[in-house]
Design a protein around this motif. Structure first.
Motif, PDB file in Angstrom:
ATOM      1  N   GLU A 251      -6.378  14.750 -19.925  1.00  0.00           N
ATOM      2  CA  GLU A 251      -6.918  13.452 -19.897  1.00  0.00           C
ATOM      3  C   GLU A 251      -6.089  12.948 -18.979  1.00  0.00           C
ATOM      4  N   ASP A 252      -6.683  12.001 -18.083  1.00  0.00           N
ATOM      5  CA  ASP A 252      -5.838  11.685 -16.811  1.00  0.00           C
ATOM      6  C   ASP A 252      -5.141  10.400 -17.137  1.00  0.00           C
ATOM      7  N   ILE A 253      -3.931  10.143 -16.593  1.00  0.00           N
ATOM      8  CA  ILE A 253      -3.143   8.796 -16.857  1.00  0.00           C
ATOM      9  C   ILE A 253      -3.258   8.441 -15.292  1.00  0.00           C
ATOM     10  N   ASN A 254      -2.747   7.304 -15.045  1.00  0.00           N
ATOM     11  CA  ASN A 254      -2.484   6.611 -13.730  1.00  0.00           C
ATOM     12  C   ASN A 254      -1.047   7.066 -13.471  1.00  0.00           C
ATOM     13  N   ASP A 255      -0.902   8.213 -12.827  1.00  0.00           N
ATOM     14  CA  ASP A 255       0.482   8.584 -12.533  1.00  0.00           C
ATOM     15  C   ASP A 255       0.545   8.895 -11.009  1.00  0.00           C
ATOM     16  N   ASN A 256      -0.638   8.300 -10.358  1.00  0.00           N
ATOM     17  CA  ASN A 256      -0.610   8.501  -8.662  1.00  0.00           C
ATOM     18  C   ASN A 256      -1.054   6.948  -8.434  1.00  0.00           C
ATOM     19  N   ALA A 257      -0.107   6.516  -7.627  1.00  0.00           N
ATOM     20  CA  ALA A 257      -0.626   5.235  -6.866  1.00  0.00           C
ATOM     21  C   ALA A 257      -1.323   5.488  -5.558  1.00  0.00           C
ATOM     22  N   PRO A 258      -2.298   4.595  -5.377  1.00  0.00           N
ATOM     23  CA  PRO A 258      -3.206   4.792  -4.000  1.00  0.00           C
ATOM     24  C   PRO A 258      -2.520   4.400  -3.031  1.00  0.00           C
ATOM     25  N   GLY A 259      -2.992   5.026  -1.997  1.00  0.00           N
ATOM     26  CA  GLY A 259      -2.574   4.654  -0.599  1.00  0.00           C
ATOM     27  C   GLY A 259      -3.345   4.656   0.452  1.00  0.00           C
ATOM     28  N   PHE A 260      -2.987   3.897   1.698  1.00  0.00           N
ATOM     29  CA  PHE A 260      -3.990   3.839   2.776  1.00  0.00           C
ATOM     30  C   PHE A 260      -3.752   5.350   3.558  1.00  0.00           C
ATOM     31  N   THR A 261      -4.762   5.716   4.225  1.00  0.00           N
ATOM     32  CA  THR A 261      -4.924   6.746   5.046  1.00  0.00           C
ATOM     33  C   THR A 261      -4.021   6.655   6.244  1.00  0.00           C
ATOM     34  N   GLY A 262      -3.874   5.312   6.675  1.00  0.00           N
ATOM     35  CA  GLY A 262      -3.114   4.920   8.019  1.00  0.00           C
ATOM     36  C   GLY A 262      -2.478   3.618   7.727  1.00  0.00           C
ATOM     37  N   ASP A 263      -1.394   3.441   8.885  1.00  0.00           N
ATOM     38  CA  ASP A 263      -0.627   2.294   8.337  1.00  0.00           C
ATOM     39  C   ASP A 263      -1.334   0.984   9.296  1.00  0.00           C
ATOM     40  N   GLU A 282      -9.580   2.903   4.654  1.00  0.00           N
ATOM     41  CA  GLU A 282      -9.688   4.264   3.691  1.00  0.00           C
ATOM     42  C   GLU A 282      -8.439   4.443   3.042  1.00  0.00           C
ATOM     43  N   VAL A 283      -8.494   4.828   1.754  1.00  0.00           N
ATOM     44  CA  VAL A 283      -7.517   5.046   0.901  1.00  0.00           C
ATOM     45  C   VAL A 283      -7.569   6.328   0.078  1.00  0.00           C
ATOM     46  N   GLU A 284      -6.499   6.758  -0.288  1.00  0.00           N
ATOM     47  CA  GLU A 284      -6.523   8.039  -1.233  1.00  0.00           C
ATOM     48  C   GLU A 284      -5.717   8.147  -2.415  1.00  0.00           C
ATOM     49  N   ASP A 285      -6.356   8.663  -3.338  1.00  0.00           N
ATOM     50  CA  ASP A 285      -5.765   8.482  -4.783  1.00  0.00           C
ATOM     51  C   ASP A 285      -5.944   9.866  -5.638  1.00  0.00           C
ATOM     52  N   ARG A 286      -4.903  10.425  -5.826  1.00  0.00           N
ATOM     53  CA  ARG A 286      -5.143  11.864  -6.644  1.00  0.00           C
ATOM     54  C   ARG A 286      -5.549  11.770  -7.921  1.00  0.00           C
ATOM     55  N   ASP A 287      -5.650  10.557  -8.515  1.00  0.00           N
ATOM     56  CA  ASP A 287      -6.252  10.361 -10.111  1.00  0.00           C
ATOM     57  C   ASP A 287      -7.894  10.811 -10.144  1.00  0.00           C
ATOM     58  N   LEU A 288      -8.166  10.747 -11.368  1.00  0.00           N
ATOM     59  CA  LEU A 288      -9.655  11.075 -11.562  1.00  0.00           C
ATOM     60  C   LEU A 288     -10.737  10.094 -10.902  1.00  0.00           C
ATOM     61  N   PRO A 289     -11.360  10.790 -10.111  1.00  0.00           N
ATOM     62  CA  PRO A 289     -12.312   9.665  -9.364  1.00  0.00           C
ATOM     63  C   PRO A 289     -13.444   8.933 -10.334  1.00  0.00           C
ATOM     64  N   GLY A 290     -13.575   7.774 -10.373  1.00  0.00           N
ATOM     65  CA  GLY A 290     -14.470   7.045 -11.095  1.00  0.00           C
ATOM     66  C   GLY A 290     -13.754   6.231 -12.218  1.00  0.00           C
ATOM     67  N   SER A 291     -12.536   6.728 -12.517  1.00  0.00           N
ATOM     68  CA  SER A 291     -11.852   6.035 -13.563  1.00  0.00           C
ATOM     69  C   SER A 291     -11.239   5.005 -13.098  1.00  0.00           C
ATOM     70  N   PRO A 292     -10.463   4.263 -14.164  1.00  0.00           N
ATOM     71  CA  PRO A 292      -9.955   2.990 -13.529  1.00  0.00           C
ATOM     72  C   PRO A 292      -8.574   3.333 -12.977  1.00  0.00           C
ATOM     73  N   ASN A 293      -7.928   4.546 -13.439  1.00  0.00           N
ATOM     74  CA  ASN A 293      -6.730   5.037 -12.433  1.00  0.00           C
ATOM     75  C   ASN A 293      -6.937   5.314 -11.125  1.00  0.00           C
ATOM     76  N   TRP A 294      -8.237   5.513 -10.772  1.00  0.00           N
ATOM     77  CA  TRP A 294      -8.725   5.899  -9.517  1.00  0.00           C
ATOM     78  C   TRP A 294      -9.062   4.541  -8.544  1.00  0.00           C
ATOM     79  N   ALA A 295     -10.042   3.693  -9.216  1.00  0.00           N
ATOM     80  CA  ALA A 295     -10.424   2.688  -8.428  1.00  0.00           C
ATOM     81  C   ALA A 295      -9.415   1.673  -7.753  1.00  0.00           C
ATOM     82  N   ALA A 296      -9.643   1.325  -6.576  1.00  0.00           N
ATOM     83  CA  ALA A 296      -8.808   0.606  -5.766  1.00  0.00           C
ATOM     84  C   ALA A 296      -9.169  -0.937  -6.144  1.00  0.00           C
ATOM     85  N   ARG A 297      -8.056  -1.609  -5.644  1.00  0.00           N
ATOM     86  CA  ARG A 297      -8.348  -3.096  -5.633  1.00  0.00           C
ATOM     87  C   ARG A 297      -7.261  -3.512  -4.458  1.00  0.00           C
TER      88      ARG A 297
END
Length: 785
Positions: A251-263, A282-297
Motif C-alpha cells: 500500500e502506497d504512502i506519500n514518500d515521494n514529493a511532487p516536482g515540476f518537470t522544468g525550472d 507539468e509535474v511528476e510524482d512517483r506515488d500511486l496515481p489517483g491517490s491523495p499521495n499523488w494529487a498535486a496542489r
C-alpha cells in the motif's frame, strides 16, 4: 446360525442323548438352544479380548487378525460367530470368522479416514446351540498410515502491507489441513516459503503459517506486488507436501514529493479578459496515481499581489492549469513573473526526501489589444428641478480610453433617451436638456429618469462603452393650494349646524403640499367680526358665524398657504349662503330656494354651460340637414304631380308608426261610428295644434248634428272631411302616412280621399252595397254610374 442348523443340532442331541446320559428333563432345553442350560459346578470368568490393531491399506488378504477359543468344550465341539459393522452390517464382508477354529480374518483393505475402528460381538455355542460363553466385544482398531497429502485451504492467499513497514509486520496467514490422524506425525504439518524475490523480505511461521516482514526496504515505487510460493508438508516436514501462492500488495504512502518537470515556464495572455486558461504546469510524482499521495496542489508564492491569477489541478493529468481571474492591463504591467510551488494533498512522510523541483518560475507575457473606453462613474447620478428650461446643464458624462499608448479619440452619443429630453455633445460628452421634461412622463420611475450614453473610440475595430445616466427630477413648489369647495351654506344662527367644512388640494407632491394653512384674508379685516375659521387637520378647516347675520349670499376672501419651501399662497373667493335652518341644522326649503336664486355662477360653470350649448348645436345641425334632405326626396318621390294642396296631403311626424299594428301613431277611435265619436270628444284640456297648420288659433267649430236618415250620410261625411282638414288642433287623419314598417298587410281597403282624387277609374266602391243601407248611398255617390 440359521434355524435349519439349530434343528439339526437338536435332532443330533436327541439321538445321542441316552448314550451320553442326558436326562429326560434336559431334552427341552436342547430344542431351544438360545436358552441357557444350568451348568453344574462353579461359574467361570467371561471372555476378555483386548483390542486388535490392524493397519489401513493392508493388501495381503485375507489376513488373520485373531483367534478366539472357548475351553468349555473340546475342539470341534464349539461353534464360533461374530456380528456387527463389517460383518452383517455395512460395510459388509470386511471381516469373517472360521466357526470351528475361531479365527477372525480381514477380507478387505481398510481406510482409517472413513472408519477408524470396528466394534464386533463374538459368540461361542456348543453343537446343540447352547451358549457356552457370554457374548464378548471384539474391537478392531485401524492403524493410520500417511496416505493423505496436506491441502491448503485456498490456492492463493492475499495480503496488504504499507510500503516501508518495519520488520515483523503481520501480512497474512496461510492455512492447510491433513486428513490423516492428527495424533500422529502423518498430520503434523510444517509451512515454508519455497520462492520469493531477492532479497528475502518475508518469512512464514512453520507451525501457524503467519507471514510477516523480516527486514526494511519495501518500496511500492520499486515493487508494488510480491508473489510468494508456499509449501506445507506432513510428517513434521518430512512427509507429503502441497504448494500454494501468496500475493502481497504494498500500500502506497506519500514518500515521494511532487516536482515540476522544468525550472521555468513561459506563457502569453491577452489583456482585458478573464476566466481564460493561460497554460499548464507539468509535474511528476512517483506515488500511486489517483491517490491523495499523488494529487498535486499548487500555490502562487510571489508575483501576483492583486490576485489576478489562479491555478487549479487537472485530476486526470495532475497538471497545474494557470488561468486569469481578473482582467490584465497591458498599460499597467506588460509581464508577470510568478513563483509557483507544488505539494500533495496528503502530507509528506517525515522521512521522505524533498523534491529538487518543488518550485518553478512562470513568466506570463501580456499582449496589448484595443480596449473599450471606461466611464469613471457608472452609473452617474445627478438631479434637476422640475420644469428646467432647455439648455440647462445636466452632467459631464465623459469616459477615458485605457489604451494610453495608442493615439485614439473618443466620441459620444445617446443610446436610450425615451423622451428625447437630453442633448449630448459628441466630442466632450457634455449633457444638457433640450426640452422641458414633464413630471407626468411615464418614463419617470419614482422620480428618476434614466438614459444610456455610449462612448466609442476610433480604432479598427472600434470599442464601445455603455454608461447609465440617472437624473432625479426634484419636486418644486410651483402651485398654490386651491379651495375645495368654492361655495357652501351655513345657518344664520351660530348655534345651529356644524358650519362649513373647507378643504384644499395641491398639484405639488409632498413635501410641498399639506399641511395647509387657512386664514381669512388680511386685506379684509372686517371679516373677522362676523366669521371665524378653525383648523381641523392638515387639509381641512371649518368656517363658522360668530353671530347672526342677514340671510342671503355673502362673498368672502380666504388666504390659503401650503408647506413647501418656499411656501405658495393664494387668496381665493368663497361664496357662502346664510339661510334659516331647522332643528337638524339643514336649510329650510324656502331658504334653499332663495340661496339658489341668489347664488352666483362661477366662471368655470359658465364655460362648461357654453361649451355644452355649442356641442348640442353642432350635433343638431347634421340631424336637421339629413331630415331636410329626406323631406325633399320624400315629397318628390311620393306626391309627384300633387302640389295643389300639400297641407291636406302630407304630414311630417317625428315618430312614424308601424302600420295598423302600431296603435300609437294615430287615434283609431276617429274611424268608429259617429255616435261613438261624439262620446269620445269630451274636452280634456288644451288641444294640441296640428304641426302642418299655421300656428294660429281657429275659431271653434260648432257641434254637428248627427244624420237622422241614410240619405244624410254622404253630407255628414263630406262635412266631416272638411272640418278635419281645416282643424289645426288635431292631425288630418285623412292623409297618407309614411311608415318605416307597414306591418304584415291588411284585409281592409283604403278610404283615403287623396287616393280617391287620382281618378275614379282606379276605385271600386261596389263592395259598399253589401255593407248595409247606410253604405249603399256611398256606393251610389262614388261608384261607377
Amino acid at each position: 446360525m440359521d434355524i435349519a442348523l439349530l434343528l439339526a443340532l437338536g435332532l443330533l442331541a436327541q439321538s445321542l442323548g441316552p448314550s451320553l446320559g442326558v436326562s429326560a428333563q434336559k431334552r427341552p432345553s436342547i430344542l431351544y438352544p438360545w436358552q441357557r442350560a444350568p451348568a453344574p459346578g462353579r461359574v467361570r470368568r467371561a471372555w476378555v479380548i483386548p483390542p486388535i490393531s490392524v493397519s489401513e491399506n493392508h493388501k495381503r488378504l485375507p489376513y488373520p487378525l485373531v483367534q478366539i477359543k472357548s475351553d468349555k468344550q473340546p475342539l470341534g465341539s464349539v461353534i464360533y460367530s461374530i456380528q456387527g459393522p463389517g460383518v452383517d452390517e455395512e460395510p459388509q464382508g470386511v471381516f469373517s470368522i472360521d466357526k470351528f477354529t475361531g479365527k477372525v480374518f480381514l477380507n478387505a483393505m481398510l481406510d482409517r479416514e472413513k472408519t477408524d475402528r470396528f466394534r464386533l460381538r463374538a459368540f461361542a455355542l456348543d453343537l446343540g446351540g447352547a451358549t457356552l460363553e457370554e457374548p464378548t466385544d471384539l474391537e478392531i482398531v485401524v492403524v493410520d498410515q500417511n496416505d493423505n497429502r496436506p491441502v491448503f485451504r485456498q490456492e492463493a492467499f492475499t495480503g496488504q502491507v504499507l510500503e516501508g513497514a518495519v520488520p515483523g509486520t503481520y501480512v497474512t496467514r496461510a492455512e492447510a489441513t491433513d486428513a490423516d490422524d492428527p495424533e500422529t506425525d502423518n498430520a503434523a504439518l510444517r509451512y515454508s516459503i519455497l520462492e520469493q524475490s531477492s532479497p528475502q523480505l518475508f518469512s512464514i511461521d512453520e507451525h501457524t503459517g503467519d507471514i510477516r516482514t523480516v527486514q526494511v526496504g519495501l518500496d511500492r515505487e520499486v515493487v508494488a506486488v510480491y508473489n510468494l510460493t508456499l509449501q506445507v508438508a506432513d510428517m513434521s516436514g518430512d512427509g507429503l507436501t502441497a504448494t500454494a501462492s501468496a500475493i502481497i500488495t504494498l500500500e502506497d504512502i506519500n514518500d515521494n514529493a511532487p516536482g515540476f518537470t522544468g525550472d521555468e515556464f513561459f506563457m502569453e495572455v491577452t489583456e482585458a479578459i478573464s476566466g481564460v486558461d493561460v497554460g499548464r504546469l507539468e509535474v511528476e510524482d512517483r506515488d500511486l496515481p489517483g491517490s491523495p499521495n499523488w494529487a498535486a496542489r499548487f500555490t502562487i508564492l510571489e508575483g501576483d499581489p492583486n490576485g489576478q491569477f489562479a491555478i487549479h489541478t487537472d485530476p486526470k493529468t495532475n497538471e497545474g492549469v494557470l488561468s486569469v481571474v481578473k482582467p490584465l492591463d497591458y498599460e499597467r504591467c506588460e509581464q508577470y513573473d510568478l513563483t509557483v510551488e507544488v505539494q500533495n494533498e496528503a502530507p509528506l512522510q517525515a522521512a521522505a526526501p524533498r523534491a529538487e523541483r518543488g518550485q518553478a518560475r512562470v513568466h506570463v507575457q501580456v499582449q496589448d489589444v484595443n480596449e473599450a473606453p471606461v466611464f469613471q462613474e457608472n452609473p452617474l447620478r445627478t438631479s434637476l428641478p422640475e420644469g428646467a428650461l432647455p439648455g440647462t446643464p445636466v452632467a459631464s458624462f465623459s469616459a477615458q480610453d485605457p489604451d494610453t499608448q495608442q493615439l485614439q479619440r473618443l466620441s459620444y452619443s445617446k443610446d436610450y433617451d425615451p423622451e428625447d429630453w437630453l442633448q449630448v455633445d459628441r466630442a466632450t460628452g457634455w449633457v444638457q436638456t433640450q426640452r422641458v421634461l414633464s413630471p407626468a412622463s411615464p418614463f419617470l420611475k419614482d422620480g428618476w429618469y434614466r438614459a444610456i450614453i455610449l462612448a466609442f473610440d476610433d480604432a479598427s475595430p472600434p470599442r464601445t462603452a455603455t454608461g447609465t445616466l440617472s437624473i432625479e427630477i426634484l419636486e418644486v413648489n410651483d402651485h398654490a393650494p386651491e379651495l375645495s369647495p368654492p361655495s357652501g351654506s351655513v345657518c344664520s344662527k351660530p348655534d345651529q349646524g356644524s358650519g362649513l367644512l373647507l378643504g384644499a388640494t395641491d398639484e405639488d407632491l409632498p413635501p410641498h403640499g399639506a399641511p395647509f394653512h387657512f386664514q381669512l384674508s388680511p386685506r379684509v379685516p372686517e371679516l373677522t367680526q362676523n366669521w371665524s375659521l378653525s383648523q381641523i387637520n392638515v387639509s381641512h378647516a371649518r368656517l363658522r358665524l360668530r353671530h347672526q347675520v342677514q340671510e342671503g349670499l355673502h362673498r368672502l376672501s380666504l388666504l390659503l398657504r401650503d408647506s413647501g419651501q418656499p411656501p405658495q399662497q393664494r387668496e381665493q373667493p368663497l361664496n357662502v349662503t346664510v339661510c334659516r335652518c331647522g332643528q337638524d341644522g339643514a336649510c329650510l326649503p324656502g331658504a334653499a330656494a332663495r340661496r339658489t336664486g341668489g347664488a352666483g355662477v362661477s366662471l368655470g360653470a359658465l364655460v362648461i354651460m357654453l361649451a355644452s350649448v355649442i356641442l348640442l348645436l353642432l350635433l343638431a345641425l347634421p340631424v336637421a340637414l339629413v331630415t331636410r334632405s329626406r323631406q325633399q326626396s320624400g315629397d318628390k318621390g311620393l306626391l309627384h304631380g300633387l302640389h295643389d294642396d300639400l297641407r291636406d296631403n302630407i304630414l311630417n311626424y317625428d315618430e312614424q308608426g308601424g302600420g295598423e299594428e302600431d296603435q300609437d301613431a294615430y287615434d283609431i277611435n276617429q274611424l268608429r261610428h259617429p255616435t261613438e265619436l261624439a262620446a269620445l270628444r269630451a274636452p280634456l284640456g288644451r288641444p294640441p295644434l296640428r304641426r302642418d297648420a299655421p300656428f294660429s288659433r281657429v275659431r271653434p267649430q260648432p257641434p254637428r248634428m248627427l244624420p237622422t236618415s241614410p240619405a244624410d250620410i254622404a253630407d255628414f261625411i263630406n262635412d266631416g272631411l272638411e272640418v278635419a282638414d281645416s282643424d289645426p288642433s288635431v292631425p288630418p287623419y285623412d292623409t297618407a302616412l309614411i311608415y318605416d314598417y307597414e306591418g304584415d298587410g291588411s284585409v281592409a281597403g283604403t278610404l283615403s280621399s287623396i287616393l280617391s282624387s287620382l281618378g275614379d277609374e282606379d276605385q271600386d266602391y261596389s263592395c259598399l252595397r253589401g255593407w248595409g243601407p247606410r253604405f249603399a248611398r256611398l256606393a251610389d255617390l262614388y261608384g261607377t254610374p
